[in-house]
Scaffold this motif. Structure first.
Motif, PDB file in Angstrom:
ATOM      1  N   ASP A 131       8.432   1.385  14.380  1.00 33.09           N
ATOM      2  CA  ASP A 131       9.238   0.704  13.369  1.00 33.09           C
ATOM      3  C   ASP A 131       9.200  -0.804  13.578  1.00 33.09           C
ATOM      4  N   ILE A 132       9.154  -1.503  12.450  1.00 33.76           N
ATOM      5  CA  ILE A 132       9.100  -2.963  12.412  1.00 33.76           C
ATOM      6  C   ILE A 132      10.179  -3.458  11.471  1.00 33.76           C
ATOM      7  N   ASP A 133      10.917  -4.463  11.913  1.00 36.17           N
ATOM      8  CA  ASP A 133      11.899  -5.128  11.064  1.00 36.17           C
ATOM      9  C   ASP A 133      11.673  -6.631  11.160  1.00 36.17           C
ATOM     10  N   PHE A 134      11.078  -7.212  10.111  1.00 36.37           N
ATOM     11  CA  PHE A 134      10.878  -8.655  10.035  1.00 36.37           C
ATOM     12  C   PHE A 134      11.700  -9.214   8.872  1.00 36.37           C
ATOM     13  N   SER A 135      12.864  -8.669   8.654  1.00 29.13           N
ATOM     14  CA  SER A 135      13.683  -9.098   7.524  1.00 29.13           C
ATOM     15  C   SER A 135      14.279 -10.488   7.749  1.00 29.13           C
ATOM     16  N   SER A 136      14.639 -11.120   6.642  1.00 34.47           N
ATOM     17  CA  SER A 136      15.300 -12.430   6.661  1.00 34.47           C
ATOM     18  C   SER A 136      14.461 -13.484   7.370  1.00 34.47           C
ATOM     19  N   ASN A 137      13.223 -13.603   6.912  1.00 34.36           N
ATOM     20  CA  ASN A 137      12.336 -14.665   7.364  1.00 34.36           C
ATOM     21  C   ASN A 137      11.742 -15.342   6.130  1.00 34.36           C
ATOM     22  N   GLN A 138      10.580 -15.949   6.274  1.00 32.01           N
ATOM     23  CA  GLN A 138       9.909 -16.591   5.137  1.00 32.01           C
ATOM     24  C   GLN A 138       8.454 -16.154   5.040  1.00 32.01           C
ATOM     25  N   ILE A 139       8.219 -14.901   5.358  1.00 31.54           N
ATOM     26  CA  ILE A 139       6.859 -14.355   5.355  1.00 31.54           C
ATOM     27  C   ILE A 139       6.328 -14.278   3.920  1.00 31.54           C
ATOM     28  N   GLU A 140       5.089 -14.701   3.726  1.00 33.80           N
ATOM     29  CA  GLU A 140       4.492 -14.693   2.395  1.00 33.80           C
ATOM     30  C   GLU A 140       3.423 -13.620   2.224  1.00 33.80           C
ATOM     31  N   GLU A 141       2.793 -13.208   3.317  1.00 32.99           N
ATOM     32  CA  GLU A 141       1.707 -12.244   3.206  1.00 32.99           C
ATOM     33  C   GLU A 141       1.835 -11.136   4.248  1.00 32.99           C
ATOM     34  N   ILE A 142       1.412  -9.947   3.857  1.00 36.97           N
ATOM     35  CA  ILE A 142       1.317  -8.821   4.783  1.00 36.97           C
ATOM     36  C   ILE A 142      -0.140  -8.741   5.235  1.00 36.97           C
ATOM     37  N   PRO A 143      -0.404  -8.773   6.533  1.00 34.86           N
ATOM     38  CA  PRO A 143      -1.804  -8.764   6.992  1.00 34.86           C
ATOM     39  C   PRO A 143      -2.479  -7.417   6.740  1.00 34.86           C
ATOM     40  N   ASP A 144      -3.767  -7.452   6.495  1.00 34.79           N
ATOM     41  CA  ASP A 144      -4.527  -6.224   6.232  1.00 34.79           C
ATOM     42  C   ASP A 144      -4.521  -5.282   7.426  1.00 34.79           C
ATOM     43  N   TYR A 145      -4.444  -5.836   8.627  1.00 33.91           N
ATOM     44  CA  TYR A 145      -4.525  -4.968   9.813  1.00 33.91           C
ATOM     45  C   TYR A 145      -3.328  -4.039   9.954  1.00 33.91           C
ATOM     46  N   ILE A 146      -2.305  -4.227   9.140  1.00 32.98           N
ATOM     47  CA  ILE A 146      -1.119  -3.379   9.287  1.00 32.98           C
ATOM     48  C   ILE A 146      -1.475  -1.908   9.074  1.00 32.98           C
ATOM     49  N   GLN A 147      -2.501  -1.641   8.306  1.00 28.95           N
ATOM     50  CA  GLN A 147      -2.898  -0.243   8.067  1.00 28.95           C
ATOM     51  C   GLN A 147      -3.437   0.423   9.334  1.00 28.95           C
ATOM     52  N   ASN A 148      -3.750  -0.383  10.346  1.00 29.10           N
ATOM     53  CA  ASN A 148      -4.236   0.171  11.610  1.00 29.10           C
ATOM     54  C   ASN A 148      -3.107   0.595  12.537  1.00 29.10           C
ATOM     55  N   LEU A 149      -1.875   0.285  12.163  1.00 25.41           N
ATOM     56  CA  LEU A 149      -0.725   0.711  12.968  1.00 25.41           C
ATOM     57  C   LEU A 149      -0.370   2.130  12.529  1.00 25.41           C
ATOM     58  N   GLU A 150      -1.102   3.070  13.049  1.00 27.62           N
ATOM     59  CA  GLU A 150      -1.081   4.430  12.511  1.00 27.62           C
ATOM     60  C   GLU A 150       0.175   5.219  12.842  1.00 27.62           C
ATOM     61  N   LYS A 151       1.009   4.711  13.739  1.00 33.33           N
ATOM     62  CA  LYS A 151       2.243   5.418  14.076  1.00 33.33           C
ATOM     63  C   LYS A 151       3.461   4.838  13.352  1.00 33.33           C
ATOM     64  N   LEU A 152       3.240   3.827  12.559  1.00 37.99           N
ATOM     65  CA  LEU A 152       4.352   3.138  11.902  1.00 37.99           C
ATOM     66  C   LEU A 152       4.998   4.040  10.853  1.00 37.99           C
ATOM     67  N   ASP A 153       6.296   4.310  11.018  1.00 34.26           N
ATOM     68  CA  ASP A 153       6.991   5.136  10.024  1.00 34.26           C
ATOM     69  C   ASP A 153       8.143   4.407   9.341  1.00 34.26           C
ATOM     70  N   LEU A 154       8.495   3.212   9.825  1.00 38.56           N
ATOM     71  CA  LEU A 154       9.552   2.430   9.177  1.00 38.56           C
ATOM     72  C   LEU A 154       9.146   0.966   9.157  1.00 38.56           C
ATOM     73  N   LEU A 155       9.225   0.354   7.977  1.00 41.66           N
ATOM     74  CA  LEU A 155       8.876  -1.054   7.820  1.00 41.66           C
ATOM     75  C   LEU A 155       9.923  -1.719   6.938  1.00 41.66           C
ATOM     76  N   ASN A 156      10.579  -2.738   7.489  1.00 42.50           N
ATOM     77  CA  ASN A 156      11.600  -3.484   6.757  1.00 42.50           C
ATOM     78  C   ASN A 156      11.155  -4.935   6.639  1.00 42.50           C
ATOM     79  N   LEU A 157      10.890  -5.361   5.406  1.00 43.75           N
ATOM     80  CA  LEU A 157      10.481  -6.737   5.137  1.00 43.75           C
ATOM     81  C   LEU A 157      11.419  -7.394   4.135  1.00 43.75           C
TER      82      LEU A 157
END
Length: 300
Positions: A131-157
């Motif tokens: 799980d990843i939580d990068f909420s409340s920042n100023q992120i503009e882009e999601i990197p393509d490599y995120i699809q390689n995080l094969e165990k990721l089941d929760l993503l909060n942006l």
């Protein structure tokens, strides 16, 4: 003198990190930036350190005297625990966010919130992340490599500046995805590639066409509320397994597309604060619908 009996907060840990340049000289394998990651999530109690550290000048100075050399080995022992951590939370500390996080390869949970992030830190090697939580920042882009995080089941942006969500469309095990309060207007066709997602939260965006979202086969909960009035129509024909659908605070007039044939499993429907004037006759034919909200519409 600074009492090092315990590090109770990251600010103290980071201040000490700036002063501990002697560690870098004595233990080349320990980089100073790792000390700055110390003890936000947990308080590392350095019980073995009983003496004081005397600092003869300001913390950012190199003029530091450690009274006993064995203290370095004690600190080293606790730094090793950082590499073994499975959970890390960083809050309001942009200064300590560096590419060194990429070496914490045991991490399963990573939260970096309220930290003024402009982009993802380099987490491409953190393949154990669940799980990843990068909420409340100023992120503009999601990197393509995120699809390689094969165990990721929760993503909060939530609460960022993201426009393009195509990189998340091939996440293999994602279950919960929340990207509220961003700048999303387009939903790519590839969103239907998500084969495990159950909850998708997209409040406070600028989405107009929602058909692709309604055709994600495994999706159970879809929240599209408060999209600044950009959602005006419900598709007439689609096939969805949704159980919960939230569409409050948009500009929807016609809800004939919300039908038992399109949404056979629907249990909860929120349509508050829209422009609905009448309910179609088939609304009484839902077998599982238990809750419906229609406050502040234009029903006759």
């Amino acid at each position: 003198y600074i009492d090092t009996g315990s590090f109770d907060n990251i600010e103290l840990a980071f201040q000490l990190a700036k002063g501990f340049r002697l560690i870098e000289e004595l233990c080349d394998e320990i980089e100073r930036t790792y000390i700055s990651l110390l003890t936000y999530d947990e308080s590392w109690r350095l019980h073995d350190i009983k003496d004081k550290i005397e600092i003869k000048s300001k913390l950012d100075s190199e003029d530091i005297e450690i009274l006993k050399e064995e203290k370095v080995e004690i600190i080293k022992k606790y730094l090793i625990k950082i590499f073994e951590k499975e959970r890390l939370t960083i809050n309001k500390n942009p200064d300590i966010i560096t590419d060194k996080i990429s070496n914490l390869t045991n991490l399963k949970s990573l939260r970096i919130i309220y930290s003024n992030l402009k982009k993802f830190p380099d987490i491409s090697r953190l393949t154990e992340l669940e799980d990843i939580d990068f909420s409340s920042n100023q992120i503009e882009e999601i990197p393509d490599y995120i699809q390689n995080l094969e165990k990721l089941d929760l993503l909060n942006l939530d609460d960022n500046n993201i426009k393009d969500i195509k990189p998340i469309c091939n996440l293999k095990k994602i279950i919960t995805l929340s990207i509220c309060e961003n700048k999303i207007s387009h939903i790519p066709d590839e969103i239907k590639n998500l084969k495990t997602i159950e909850q998708l939260i997209l409040e406070y965006n600028y989405i107009e066409d929602i058909k692709n979202l309604l055709e994600i086969e495994c999706l159970e909960v879809l929240d599209l509320g408060y999209n600044y009035g950009t959602i005006k129509e419900i598709p007439k024909s689609f096939n969805s397994n949704l159980e919960v659908l939230a569409l409050e605070s948009n500009n929807i007039k016609d809800i004939s597309g919300i039908s038992p044939s399109n949404l056979p499993k629907l249990q909860s429907l929120s349509l508050n604060d829209n422009l609905i004037e009448e309910l179609p006759d088939h609304m009484v034919d839902f077998e599982d619908l238990e809750y419906i909200w229609l406050v502040n519409n234009k029903l006759k």
